[in-house]
Design an enzyme around this catalytic site. Structure first.
Site, PDB file in Angstrom:
ATOM      1  CG  ASP B  15      40.197  38.215  45.788  1.00  0.00           C
ATOM      2  OD1 ASP B  15      39.900  37.118  45.093  1.00  0.00           O
ATOM      3  OD2 ASP B  15      39.840  38.186  47.212  1.00  0.00           O
ATOM      4  CB  ALA B  16      44.430  36.115  42.766  1.00  0.00           C
TER       5      ALA B  16
END
Lengths: 143, 143, 143, 143
Positions: B15-16
């Protein structure tokens, strides 16, 4: 040289129609691309994080030919091609390997999907095009 | 006998924040469970579709100990235990294998997460509890 | 009539490059398609499970124009078009809505991606082509 | 004040058993957490990227009570609680809203799952514990 990646279809790849969710074919192809880069000695942690240069997917296209179910064994071929100093494409063939006879009838090896992605190298600060990093350019050229 | 599954962390798992998304640890564990069943000769296509008997996850718990990044090699151990004729648990240990020195410093093998899932066998028509199918009960008992 | 779906980008949509993972654009588009069908009174539970007739995606194509980050508000337009009695396409435009000034500079509304999917109706038992169900054909025709 | 998030189950959330994949309940809960933070004026882009301070999930636990299918409308309540200056938990209840009569029988509102996540604030450079940022601490305290 074309790289081939083997994988088993997982339950998480499937949807309520009982088969691999169509968007997940792109994830399968990207996994194969990562494995091909790793096999070429490219460090994935640095490659896919934002270090000033990023190489996002600019286009994708998939032809879905046959459904895949949980437990299917697949092979994905990864074939890059240079387009320009900042651009390359990758062609993928997703093949379902032969299913042995079990509760279900055996099934022969079949092409399940073909896909292509197009990748463009850019500077993340201003999104200006940049030449591919040398290790990646070498990988593309060696294909 | 504890089954061990090896896997590389893919970009799609992250994820980010740059690390594996917390919900995806459960997917990694489920993959390991599927591989363990497959290695025991259980047909996954039939096992995970709805054939009158389904064995959904009733509970899950995860302790996240260390982040995992794209390219990390992991090993997941799968250890089932019988609870009742219709119920079993699986304990998982997710270990990050040693990172060789590359652009980053090398890193030793480390436990990244521990998880447990609880599985209850039910009839799909009325959700009444049912005994585990014999092949699955044997797999649980052999652990 | 073109249907428009609004959505916020979630953390689960992103990857370690800090932006929406490329395969997830297809999931966003499929969500918009589902919402469009639901708004037309089509029951999604039955539509997307295998009831003898299935309408899988046969092709997909995406042009990725701008990255999307967690918290971005997007609008997706859904425009179906009939191709044959058993086939239709959907065109999608994924637009990032204007970002208000916060810690970051404000940003205007921008087109983030365009996509197309092609759908073919088949009988699941033999994968022979079949006419679209009337409710779906009406939805395609009304567009 | 407990925040409530409403959502429709999408096809991408499901698996080949025809219901929401168990790991995706955690994604649904995280979406609800993001929406609650956004409603409190917290900027998600900065919150969930690595800006020196990160607040990863340290533990998760889910009780799965009832299956959810594509098209189901759900409501998720989000209730944070302070544990220590660097730690908080969130309790979630995932409720399936009443299904109207369609092709299927109508179904009443039912609790589908309960979950808890535990979050610990750390400095990303050395993973040392750090106090929650003031805006987040205020959100936790206001619950």
């Amino acid at each position: 040289m074309t790289y081939t990646y083997q994988r088993t279809i997982h339950f998480a790849d499937t949807d309520a129609a009982g088969v691999v969710y169509f968007a997940n074919y792109l994830s399968l192809c990207h996994e194969a691309y990562e494995e091909a880069l790793g096999a070429a000695g490219i460090d994935l942690k640095n490659f896919f994080s934002d270090n000033g240069i990023v190489i996002p997917v600019a286009k994708s296209a998939v032809d879905y030919l046959r459904p895949l179910v949980c437990g299917d064994k697949i092979a994905i071929t990864v074939k890059p091609a240079a387009v320009a100093p900042d651009t390359f494409t990758i062609d993928y063939e997703v093949t379902r390997l032969a299913r042995p006879a079990g509760k279900n009838a055996p099934a022969p090896r079949k092409l399940a999907a073909v896909a292509q992605t197009r990748h463009v190298c850019i500077r993340s600060e201003n999104r200006a095009r940049a030449e591919l990093p040398p290790a990646l350019a070498a990988w593309v050229a060696a294909a």
